[in-house]
Design an enzyme around this catalytic site. Structure first.
Site, PDB file in Angstrom:
ATOM      1  N   GLY A  59       0.860  -1.186   0.000  1.00 47.91           N
ATOM      2  CA  GLY A  59       0.000   0.000   0.000  1.00 47.91           C
ATOM      3  C   GLY A  59       0.890   1.229   0.000  1.00 47.91           C
ATOM      4  O   GLY A  59       2.109   1.151  -0.233  1.00 47.91           O
TER       5      GLY A  59
ATOM      6  N   ASN B 103      -5.767  -1.538   1.080  1.00 47.93           N
ATOM      7  CA  ASN B 103      -6.704  -0.498   1.527  1.00 47.93           C
ATOM      8  C   ASN B 103      -6.464   0.804   0.780  1.00 47.93           C
ATOM      9  O   ASN B 103      -7.400   1.549   0.483  1.00 47.93           O
ATOM     10  CB  ASN B 103      -6.549  -0.260   3.030  1.00 47.93           C
ATOM     11  CG  ASN B 103      -7.584  -1.060   3.828  1.00 47.93           C
ATOM     12  OD1 ASN B 103      -8.534  -1.591   3.271  1.00 47.93           O
ATOM     13  ND2 ASN B 103      -7.379  -1.136   5.121  1.00 47.93           N
TER      14      ASN B 103
ATOM     15  N   TYR C 259      -8.504   1.404  -2.271  1.00 42.82           N
ATOM     16  CA  TYR C 259      -9.940   1.683  -2.108  1.00 42.82           C
ATOM     17  C   TYR C 259     -10.219   3.034  -1.462  1.00 42.82           C
ATOM     18  O   TYR C 259     -11.376   3.384  -1.248  1.00 42.82           O
ATOM     19  CB  TYR C 259     -10.596   0.564  -1.291  1.00 42.82           C
ATOM     20  CG  TYR C 259     -10.586  -0.748  -2.043  1.00 42.82           C
ATOM     21  CD1 TYR C 259     -11.594  -1.046  -2.950  1.00 42.82           C
ATOM     22  CD2 TYR C 259      -9.540  -1.656  -1.901  1.00 42.82           C
ATOM     23  CE1 TYR C 259     -11.576  -2.219  -3.681  1.00 42.82           C
ATOM     24  CE2 TYR C 259      -9.513  -2.835  -2.623  1.00 42.82           C
ATOM     25  CZ  TYR C 259     -10.534  -3.116  -3.513  1.00 42.82           C
ATOM     26  OH  TYR C 259     -10.507  -4.264  -4.237  1.00 42.82           O
ATOM     27  N   ALA C 260      -9.153   3.771  -1.100  1.00 41.84           N
ATOM     28  CA  ALA C 260      -9.368   5.066  -0.444  1.00 41.84           C
ATOM     29  C   ALA C 260     -10.015   6.017  -1.441  1.00 41.84           C
ATOM     30  O   ALA C 260      -9.457   6.304  -2.497  1.00 41.84           O
ATOM     31  CB  ALA C 260      -8.044   5.630   0.054  1.00 41.84           C
ATOM     32  N   GLN C 261     -11.189   6.509  -1.106  1.00 44.12           N
ATOM     33  CA  GLN C 261     -11.956   7.300  -2.079  1.00 44.12           C
ATOM     34  C   GLN C 261     -11.709   8.797  -1.919  1.00 44.12           C
ATOM     35  O   GLN C 261     -11.211   9.474  -2.802  1.00 44.12           O
ATOM     36  CB  GLN C 261     -13.458   7.026  -1.888  1.00 44.12           C
ATOM     37  CG  GLN C 261     -13.887   5.631  -2.223  1.00 44.12           C
ATOM     38  CD  GLN C 261     -15.377   5.434  -1.941  1.00 44.12           C
ATOM     39  OE1 GLN C 261     -16.030   6.276  -1.344  1.00 44.12           O
ATOM     40  NE2 GLN C 261     -15.900   4.303  -2.373  1.00 44.12           N
TER      41      GLN C 261
ATOM     42  N   GLU D 156     -14.122  17.296   4.566  1.00 40.82           N
ATOM     43  CA  GLU D 156     -14.766  16.119   5.160  1.00 40.82           C
ATOM     44  C   GLU D 156     -14.977  16.404   6.636  1.00 40.82           C
ATOM     45  O   GLU D 156     -14.632  17.478   7.133  1.00 40.82           O
ATOM     46  CB  GLU D 156     -13.913  14.862   4.934  1.00 40.82           C
ATOM     47  CG  GLU D 156     -13.854  14.449   3.470  1.00 40.82           C
ATOM     48  CD  GLU D 156     -13.066  13.170   3.203  1.00 40.82           C
ATOM     49  OE1 GLU D 156     -12.656  12.497   4.163  1.00 40.82           O
ATOM     50  OE2 GLU D 156     -12.843  12.873   2.026  1.00 40.82           O
TER      51      GLU D 156
ATOM     52  N   ASP E 195      -2.381  -9.128   9.442  1.00 37.87           N
ATOM     53  CA  ASP E 195      -1.237 -10.061   9.472  1.00 37.87           C
ATOM     54  C   ASP E 195      -0.012  -9.453  10.168  1.00 37.87           C
ATOM     55  O   ASP E 195       0.640 -10.116  10.980  1.00 37.87           O
ATOM     56  CB  ASP E 195      -0.842 -10.478   8.043  1.00 37.87           C
ATOM     57  CG  ASP E 195      -1.999 -11.088   7.280  1.00 37.87           C
ATOM     58  OD1 ASP E 195      -2.972 -11.521   7.923  1.00 37.87           O
ATOM     59  OD2 ASP E 195      -1.930 -11.124   6.042  1.00 37.87           O
TER      60      ASP E 195
ATOM     61  N   HIS F 207     -16.574   3.506   9.824  1.00 37.15           N
ATOM     62  CA  HIS F 207     -16.980   4.564   8.881  1.00 37.15           C
ATOM     63  C   HIS F 207     -18.500   4.667   8.931  1.00 37.15           C
ATOM     64  O   HIS F 207     -19.184   3.655   8.846  1.00 37.15           O
ATOM     65  CB  HIS F 207     -16.509   4.235   7.463  1.00 37.15           C
ATOM     66  CG  HIS F 207     -16.545   5.427   6.551  1.00 37.15           C
ATOM     67  ND1 HIS F 207     -17.726   5.968   6.093  1.00 37.15           N
ATOM     68  CD2 HIS F 207     -15.558   6.191   6.033  1.00 37.15           C
ATOM     69  CE1 HIS F 207     -17.449   7.014   5.322  1.00 37.15           C
ATOM     70  NE2 HIS F 207     -16.139   7.169   5.277  1.00 37.15           N
TER      71      HIS F 207
ATOM     72  N   ARG G 188     -15.987  11.568  12.864  1.00 35.76           N
ATOM     73  CA  ARG G 188     -16.529  10.325  12.341  1.00 35.76           C
ATOM     74  C   ARG G 188     -17.141   9.426  13.417  1.00 35.76           C
ATOM     75  O   ARG G 188     -18.178   8.791  13.201  1.00 35.76           O
ATOM     76  CB  ARG G 188     -15.372   9.594  11.642  1.00 35.76           C
ATOM     77  CG  ARG G 188     -15.792   8.598  10.661  1.00 35.76           C
ATOM     78  CD  ARG G 188     -14.582   8.111   9.906  1.00 35.76           C
ATOM     79  NE  ARG G 188     -14.364   8.878   8.690  1.00 35.76           N
ATOM     80  CZ  ARG G 188     -13.431   8.592   7.796  1.00 35.76           C
ATOM     81  NH1 ARG G 188     -12.614   7.575   7.998  1.00 35.76           N
ATOM     82  NH2 ARG G 188     -13.285   9.313   6.710  1.00 35.76           N
TER      83      ARG G 188
ATOM     84  N   HIS H 228     -13.573   0.246   9.511  1.00 40.18           N
ATOM     85  CA  HIS H 228     -12.895   0.941   8.408  1.00 40.18           C
ATOM     86  C   HIS H 228     -11.403   1.097   8.641  1.00 40.18           C
ATOM     87  O   HIS H 228     -10.603   0.877   7.728  1.00 40.18           O
ATOM     88  CB  HIS H 228     -13.565   2.309   8.251  1.00 40.18           C
ATOM     89  CG  HIS H 228     -13.066   3.125   7.105  1.00 40.18           C
ATOM     90  ND1 HIS H 228     -13.161   2.705   5.797  1.00 40.18           N
ATOM     91  CD2 HIS H 228     -12.469   4.345   7.059  1.00 40.18           C
ATOM     92  CE1 HIS H 228     -12.646   3.633   5.002  1.00 40.18           C
ATOM     93  NE2 HIS H 228     -12.204   4.627   5.746  1.00 40.18           N
TER      94      HIS H 228
ATOM     95  N   GLU I 126      -1.040   1.980   8.514  1.00 43.95           N
ATOM     96  CA  GLU I 126      -2.123   1.511   9.395  1.00 43.95           C
ATOM     97  C   GLU I 126      -1.683   0.411  10.345  1.00 43.95           C
ATOM     98  O   GLU I 126      -2.224   0.274  11.438  1.00 43.95           O
ATOM     99  CB  GLU I 126      -3.321   1.051   8.541  1.00 43.95           C
ATOM    100  CG  GLU I 126      -4.565   0.803   9.393  1.00 43.95           C
ATOM    101  CD  GLU I 126      -5.821   0.497   8.594  1.00 43.95           C
ATOM    102  OE1 GLU I 126      -5.802   0.652   7.351  1.00 43.95           O
ATOM    103  OE2 GLU I 126      -6.821   0.092   9.216  1.00 43.95           O
TER     104      GLU I 126
ATOM    105  N   ARG J 274      -9.459   8.876  14.097  1.00 41.04           N
ATOM    106  CA  ARG J 274      -8.667   9.507  13.035  1.00 41.04           C
ATOM    107  C   ARG J 274      -9.467  10.583  12.307  1.00 41.04           C
ATOM    108  O   ARG J 274     -10.640  10.372  11.960  1.00 41.04           O
ATOM    109  CB  ARG J 274      -8.225   8.437  12.029  1.00 41.04           C
ATOM    110  CG  ARG J 274      -7.515   8.988  10.822  1.00 41.04           C
ATOM    111  CD  ARG J 274      -6.980   7.879   9.941  1.00 41.04           C
ATOM    112  NE  ARG J 274      -8.029   7.044   9.396  1.00 41.04           N
ATOM    113  CZ  ARG J 274      -8.712   7.315   8.291  1.00 41.04           C
ATOM    114  NH1 ARG J 274      -8.475   8.416   7.609  1.00 41.04           N
ATOM    115  NH2 ARG J 274      -9.649   6.479   7.861  1.00 41.04           N
TER     116      ARG J 274
ATOM    117  N   SER K 143      -5.203   9.275   6.594  1.00 42.63           N
ATOM    118  CA  SER K 143      -4.481   7.990   6.563  1.00 42.63           C
ATOM    119  C   SER K 143      -3.522   7.873   5.379  1.00 42.63           C
ATOM    120  O   SER K 143      -2.431   7.313   5.520  1.00 42.63           O
ATOM    121  CB  SER K 143      -5.450   6.811   6.587  1.00 42.63           C
ATOM    122  OG  SER K 143      -6.391   6.966   5.573  1.00 42.63           O
TER     123      SER K 143
HETATM  124  C1  SIN Z   1     -13.761   8.440   2.834  1.00 44.40           C
HETATM  125  O1  SIN Z   1     -13.588   8.764   1.661  1.00 44.40           O
HETATM  126  O2  SIN Z   1     -14.769   8.728   3.481  1.00 44.40           O
HETATM  127  C2  SIN Z   1     -12.691   7.653   3.497  1.00 44.40           C
HETATM  128  C3  SIN Z   1     -11.517   8.467   3.699  1.00 44.40           C
HETATM  129  C4  SIN Z   1     -10.869   8.089   4.983  1.00 44.40           C
HETATM  130  O3  SIN Z   1     -11.084   7.006   5.492  1.00 44.40           O
HETATM  131  O4  SIN Z   1     -10.171   8.930   5.535  1.00 44.40           O
END
Ligand code: SIN
Length: 534
Positions: free
Chosen positions: A24, A52, A55-57, A123, A218, A239, A285, A349, A373, A384, A389
């Site tokens: 990652g 991970n 997949y971070a969006q 965010e 792991d 999340h 969050r 998450h 992580e 967090r 991240s």
């Molecule tokens: C998200 O896009 O909501 C996830 C980003 C994150 O976990 O910081």
């Protein structure tokens, strides 16, 4: 690339040899720095793009606007962490972040721009828009692409895909390698001057998670079994908004949707977040996740209602263009962001805890470093801040590798990599799938978003009973099950020991902060205590 061929090349080299576990953002960044003075074996359990990070969006939080901007980012990080952030770690993150992101830009990462300027979104718990994103909602994938491209041009980095690591090898008190199952399932060893863990999180320990199937903790489990200290394992971030549709995966619906104006509504159609926090949908969050859970419980036992994300009121924005990945995924289920209420509920998450490291990536075991992580620097405290991240992986991945260059290489004579094939144990492995699913379901029930002593003790008994049924790590599935069990035991013991609620750790029997200020939990060889990070 054949394992044998690579090892032969490495053996010829006069340079020391380091092992990085995980591909990652933290592992890739660390490998690039290490390769300036070492041969690097980069091991990943799947293909390199499956992590991970991929997949971070939402994006990567970074303060590029000078000292005031950086100070504000630090303040938001500390505030979100609910009294437990180790402030020197947060300071490093925000101060070194801009240079690391500038480096990413120079390496060809394409963040989204408007008229040539980087676009920024907001965010939860951020006091201003500071989150860079790529391809709308595929930020991790774009960063991973750029880093992987650079890694593949670096001849000293030897990538081993589909290799399952099993246990760290400790010789004379120093970590010098790892036992593994190679791509053909054969047992093997990777030996070197030391190991840098960047193996990511452990979301698979819960039945409901946004994490991919590789996230089985792991690195944490291996480090703990080898005698390393782990910290803050009770802090698992849920999340708030993973898709909640029967038959659909718990797909992440980025916090950036709320950053762009999405509301949360309960089954009465009421916006409820204002009742829980002045920042409403952009509260930290942990607060949003618990509010959704509370709104979803009915009056009668067992009664559960849906909670929804609502973007129908947003005008003047093309939501499909802004969030192409999310929008396309929802369309497969007949949902349109502009038109429909989207049902959501929380899912595991991100793990704030992990293998305890100092600010230089050093764990408590000589020869073992960790970043991202898998590690716990205390930078996130109990919760967090959104989109911190990816930045953590970059900053601390680079720092850990620089530390190795400064001290690890000097202290150790170069050691050639060797490979020792052991016979594969063919003993029956029982019904691993059922055991794994039971563990995950029970963790969700007893050590999930809301916990209490009775549930955590029940979880401990469950884990004790499972212990005897655990198979030897002779297959990937068996190794993962053993690791999930170790991680579940660490979370449960730490959650039992912390008799207060703080950040993501919500005890219904201890709903307030405890007296005497916040300390970090630490666990080593079965004992939990509480310490201040220094
Ligand atoms: C998200 O896009 O909501 C996830 C980003 C994150 O976990 O910081």
């Amino acid at each position: 690339m054949a394992l044998h061929a690579t090892l032969k090349n490495v053996t010829k080299s006069v340079l020391p040899h380091w092992i990085v576990i995980g591909a990652g953002i933290a592992g890739l960044r660390a490998a690039l720095t290490l390769a300036s003075a070492a041969e690097v074996t980069l091991i990943t359990k799947e293909v390199a793009s499956e992590s991970n990070t991929h997949y971070a969006q939402g994006g990567i939080a970074v303060a590029m606007g000078g000292a005031g901007d950086v100070a504000l980012h630090e303040q938001d990080t500390i505030q979100a962490g609910d009294g437990l952030v180790f402030e020197p770690a947060a300071r490093l993150l925000v101060e070194e972040g801009p240079a690391r992101v500038t480096e990413l830009l120079a390496w060809g990462t394409n963040f989204d721009r408007e008229q040539g300027n980087l676009m920024r979104t907001r965010e939860g718990a951020h006091s201003l828009p500071r989150i860079l994103h790529a391809n709308g909602d595929a930020t991790g994938r774009e960063i991973g692409r750029a880093l992987l491209e650079r890694v593949s041009g670096e001849p000293r980095i030897h990538l081993h895909e589909r290799v399952t690591t099993c246990d760290l090898i400790v010789r004379d008190g120093r970590v010098v390698g790892v036992t593994a199952l190679d791509v053909a399932g054969q047992a093997c060893e990777f030996l070197g001057a030391g190991v840098l863990l960047a193996s990511g999180g452990a979301g698979q320990v819960y039945s409901d998670t946004t994490n991919p199937s590789v996230a089985t903790g792991d690195g944490i489990a291996m480090a703990y079994r080898a005698g390393a200290e782990v910290s803050d394992m009770e802090f698992y971030q849920f999340h708030p908004t993973a898709l909640s549709l029967p038959g659909a995966p718990r797909f992440l619906l980025s916090e950036a949707l709320r950053g762009e104006g999405a509301f949360l509504r309960n089954h009465h159609g009421e916006r409820f977040m204002e009742r829980y926090h002045p920042l409403a949908e952009l509260a930290p969050r942990d607060i949003v996740a618990r509010a959704i859970t509370r709104e979803g419980f009915g009056e009668r036992p067992g009664e559960v209602f849906s909670v929804y994300l609502d973007m129908r009121h947003i005008e003047g924005k093309d939501l499909h263009q802004r969030f192409p990945g999310i929008s396309s995924f929802l369309r497969k289920y007949g949902l349109e962001l502009e038109r429909d209420l989207v049902p959501v509920r929380p899912a595991a998450h991100y793990l704030m805890g992990g293998v305890r490291t100092d600010l230089y990536g050093r764990t408590t075991l000589p020869g073992l470093y960790a970043a991202g992580e898998v590690a716990c620097t205390g930078v996130h405290g109990a919760n967090r801040l959104a989109s911190n991240s990816l930045l953590e992986g970059l900053v601390f991945g680079a720092r850990a590798a620089e530390t190795v260059l400064q001290e690890g290489l000097r202290r150790n004579a170069p050691e050639a990599a060797t490979q020792e094939i052991a016979a594969v144990d063919q003993s029956p492995i029982g019904n691993m799938h059922a055991l794994r699913e039971r563990l995950r379901g029970q963790m969700w029930l007893h050590a999930g978003l809301l916990r209490d002593q009775a549930g955590l003790l029940a979880m401990q008994s469950e884990l004790d009973a499972m212990r005897a049924q655990l198979p030897a790590a002779t297959t990937r599935e068996a190794a993962e099950l053993r690791n999930l069990h170790t991680v579940a035991a660490l979370i449960t013991a730490s959650a039992l020991a912390r008799k207060e609620s703080r950040g993501a750790h919500a005890r219904t029997d201890f709903p307030e902060h405890g007296p005497g200020g916040a300390k970090h939990s630490r666990m080593v060889q079965g004992r939990v205590d509480f310490i201040e990070f220094a």
